[in-house]
Design a protein around this motif. Structure first.
Motif, PDB file in Angstrom:
ATOM      1  N   SER A 123      28.868 -38.066 -35.490  1.00 21.60           N
ATOM      2  CA  SER A 123      29.319 -37.426 -36.722  1.00 21.60           C
ATOM      3  C   SER A 123      28.188 -37.381 -37.752  1.00 21.60           C
ATOM      4  O   SER A 123      27.596 -38.416 -38.071  1.00 21.60           O
ATOM      5  CB  SER A 123      30.493 -38.229 -37.294  1.00 21.60           C
ATOM      6  OG  SER A 123      30.624 -37.929 -38.659  1.00 21.60           O
ATOM      7  N   PRO A 124      27.883 -36.182 -38.305  1.00 24.18           N
ATOM      8  CA  PRO A 124      26.820 -36.114 -39.315  1.00 24.18           C
ATOM      9  C   PRO A 124      27.130 -37.018 -40.511  1.00 24.18           C
ATOM     10  O   PRO A 124      26.235 -37.502 -41.176  1.00 24.18           O
ATOM     11  CB  PRO A 124      26.806 -34.646 -39.727  1.00 24.18           C
ATOM     12  CG  PRO A 124      27.507 -33.915 -38.631  1.00 24.18           C
ATOM     13  CD  PRO A 124      28.469 -34.876 -38.005  1.00 24.18           C
ATOM     14  N   ARG A 125      28.439 -37.264 -40.735  1.00 23.94           N
ATOM     15  CA  ARG A 125      28.807 -38.130 -41.864  1.00 23.94           C
ATOM     16  C   ARG A 125      28.288 -39.555 -41.695  1.00 23.94           C
ATOM     17  O   ARG A 125      28.049 -40.252 -42.664  1.00 23.94           O
ATOM     18  CB  ARG A 125      30.326 -38.150 -42.037  1.00 23.94           C
ATOM     19  CG  ARG A 125      30.771 -37.177 -43.105  1.00 23.94           C
ATOM     20  CD  ARG A 125      32.226 -37.321 -43.413  1.00 23.94           C
ATOM     21  NE  ARG A 125      33.041 -36.970 -42.252  1.00 23.94           N
ATOM     22  CZ  ARG A 125      34.154 -37.598 -41.894  1.00 23.94           C
ATOM     23  NH1 ARG A 125      34.592 -38.621 -42.570  1.00 23.94           N
ATOM     24  NH2 ARG A 125      34.828 -37.191 -40.839  1.00 23.94           N
ATOM     25  N   GLN A 127      25.477 -40.363 -40.623  1.00 24.18           N
ATOM     26  CA  GLN A 127      24.063 -40.401 -41.027  1.00 24.18           C
ATOM     27  C   GLN A 127      23.225 -41.298 -40.122  1.00 24.18           C
ATOM     28  O   GLN A 127      22.365 -42.043 -40.600  1.00 24.18           O
ATOM     29  CB  GLN A 127      23.950 -40.917 -42.472  1.00 24.18           C
ATOM     30  CG  GLN A 127      24.559 -39.991 -43.502  1.00 24.18           C
ATOM     31  CD  GLN A 127      23.556 -38.964 -43.991  1.00 24.18           C
ATOM     32  OE1 GLN A 127      22.459 -39.308 -44.409  1.00 24.18           O
ATOM     33  NE2 GLN A 127      23.919 -37.708 -43.899  1.00 24.18           N
ATOM     34  N   ALA A 163      20.479 -30.580 -42.809  1.00 22.01           N
ATOM     35  CA  ALA A 163      20.380 -31.728 -43.713  1.00 22.01           C
ATOM     36  C   ALA A 163      18.912 -32.154 -43.787  1.00 22.01           C
ATOM     37  O   ALA A 163      18.130 -31.888 -42.855  1.00 22.01           O
ATOM     38  CB  ALA A 163      21.234 -32.868 -43.178  1.00 22.01           C
ATOM     39  N   THR A 180      19.419 -36.416 -38.875  1.00 24.19           N
ATOM     40  CA  THR A 180      20.735 -37.074 -38.854  1.00 24.19           C
ATOM     41  C   THR A 180      21.798 -36.192 -38.210  1.00 24.19           C
ATOM     42  O   THR A 180      22.941 -36.603 -38.089  1.00 24.19           O
ATOM     43  CB  THR A 180      21.202 -37.431 -40.285  1.00 24.19           C
ATOM     44  OG1 THR A 180      21.189 -36.238 -41.063  1.00 24.19           O
ATOM     45  CG2 THR A 180      20.317 -38.490 -40.907  1.00 24.19           C
ATOM     46  N   GLU A 181      21.408 -34.971 -37.820  1.00 27.48           N
ATOM     47  CA  GLU A 181      22.370 -34.081 -37.158  1.00 27.48           C
ATOM     48  C   GLU A 181      21.989 -33.955 -35.681  1.00 27.48           C
ATOM     49  O   GLU A 181      20.986 -34.518 -35.252  1.00 27.48           O
ATOM     50  CB  GLU A 181      22.334 -32.700 -37.810  1.00 27.48           C
ATOM     51  CG  GLU A 181      22.694 -32.734 -39.273  1.00 27.48           C
ATOM     52  CD  GLU A 181      22.368 -31.423 -39.947  1.00 27.48           C
ATOM     53  OE1 GLU A 181      23.312 -30.707 -40.278  1.00 27.48           O
ATOM     54  OE2 GLU A 181      21.180 -31.118 -40.126  1.00 27.48           O
ATOM     55  N   ARG A 183      22.171 -30.659 -33.871  1.00 28.47           N
ATOM     56  CA  ARG A 183      22.455 -29.253 -33.551  1.00 28.47           C
ATOM     57  C   ARG A 183      21.709 -28.847 -32.276  1.00 28.47           C
ATOM     58  O   ARG A 183      20.720 -29.474 -31.899  1.00 28.47           O
ATOM     59  CB  ARG A 183      22.047 -28.353 -34.715  1.00 28.47           C
ATOM     60  CG  ARG A 183      22.790 -28.767 -35.982  1.00 28.47           C
ATOM     61  CD  ARG A 183      22.854 -27.656 -36.942  1.00 28.47           C
ATOM     62  NE  ARG A 183      23.061 -28.149 -38.286  1.00 28.47           N
ATOM     63  CZ  ARG A 183      23.160 -27.359 -39.340  1.00 28.47           C
ATOM     64  NH1 ARG A 183      23.029 -26.062 -39.204  1.00 28.47           N
ATOM     65  NH2 ARG A 183      23.350 -27.875 -40.533  1.00 28.47           N
ATOM     66  N   GLN A 186      17.862 -28.693 -31.715  1.00 29.04           N
ATOM     67  CA  GLN A 186      17.500 -28.758 -33.138  1.00 29.04           C
ATOM     68  C   GLN A 186      16.001 -28.939 -33.384  1.00 29.04           C
ATOM     69  O   GLN A 186      15.408 -28.215 -34.188  1.00 29.04           O
ATOM     70  CB  GLN A 186      18.274 -29.890 -33.836  1.00 29.04           C
ATOM     71  CG  GLN A 186      17.936 -29.966 -35.318  1.00 29.04           C
ATOM     72  CD  GLN A 186      18.863 -30.859 -36.094  1.00 29.04           C
ATOM     73  OE1 GLN A 186      19.974 -31.126 -35.659  1.00 29.04           O
ATOM     74  NE2 GLN A 186      18.418 -31.327 -37.246  1.00 29.04           N
TER      75      GLN A 186
END
Ligand code: URA
Length: 233
Positions: A123-125, A127, A163, A180-181, A183, A186
């Motif tokens: 989860s990106p939340r 971090q 982010a 922190t993501e 994708r 990425q």
């Protein structure tokens, strides 16, 4: 949970196969006493053919993913699951990789059968910073660090900017990147957005967890402190 179901869920065979293992006396306690299907005994005392059981559900593994294997279950080529014991592929709950690394990316890859933990890590939340080491086809321009840290870099066909990420330059064509993501492609796409091309990519860490001395292709289970270190700030 009944022993037959518990052992079948670890991938030792169907419930019928496991019942047969009990009948033939191959399931014992640590002292070699034959166990029966309805016995109630501590997990860690159970032996099959004198071997302790595989780790119980709540399993978390780290692997040093080698190049050339994919994180898919279906790919006709070599997949990361081929590097784990075959029993691990038929466990219930299922063991899955935590996110994916490309076939041409090596390094730290996690697996777990704990769905809540998996979501917490990706989860990106949360971090959780994933650090990659990249070698590049062309010299860095020198503005990449500011661009990646800006929180405004838009990748092609994405709706949200990335982010903020940090870049540490290690040489003219060599850098560490912390994101922190997770994708799709990425890191490769971030450098592509600066007109560069990633030649080699290796993941060094997830949170405070690093590979240590684990050789390419090897894996090991993580203890609770190591799992917590993924979330250490
Ligand atoms: N970013 C990529 O481009 N590839 C990976 O495998 C991981 C992150």
């Amino acid at each position: 949970m009944k022993l037959v179901k518990l052992i079948a869920n670890l991938g030792y065979g169907s419930r019928k196969d496991v019942t047969q293992l009990f009948r033939s006396g191959r399931i014992t306690d640590a002292a070699g006493e034959v166990l029966y299907a309805d016995d109630v005994v501590p997990y860690e005392t159970i032996r099959i053919d004198d071997e302790p059981l595989d780790p119980p559900p709540g399993l978390v593994i780290m692997m040093n993913k080698p190049l050339g294997v994919t994180c898919s279950r279906k790919d006709p080529g070599r997949v990361v699951y081929d590097l784990l014991p075959p029993r691990f592929s038929v466990r219930s709950p299922a063991l899955s990789s935590v996110g994916r690394l490309d076939r041409d990316t090596s390094g730290l890859l996690l697996f777990t059968d704990d769905g809540a933990l998996l979501h917490r890590i990706i989860s990106p939340r949360a971090q959780v910073t994933k650090v990659y080491e990249a070698t590049l086809a062309q010299d860095l321009r020198s503005d990449e660090g500011a661009l990646f840290a800006s929180g405004s870099l838009m990748l092609e066909s994405e709706k949200e900017p990335l982010a903020p990420a940090f870049l540490e330059v290690l040489g003219p064509r060599h850098a560490r990147l912390g994101v922190t993501e997770g994708r799709y492609h990425q890191v490769r796409r971030m450098f592509a957005a600066t007109g560069n091309h990633v030649e080699t990519l290796r993941r060094l860490s997830v949170g405070a967890l690093t590979l240590g001395e684990l050789p390419p292709g090897a894996w090991r289970t993580l203890d609770a402190d190591e799992v917590e270190s993924i979330f250490a700030k």
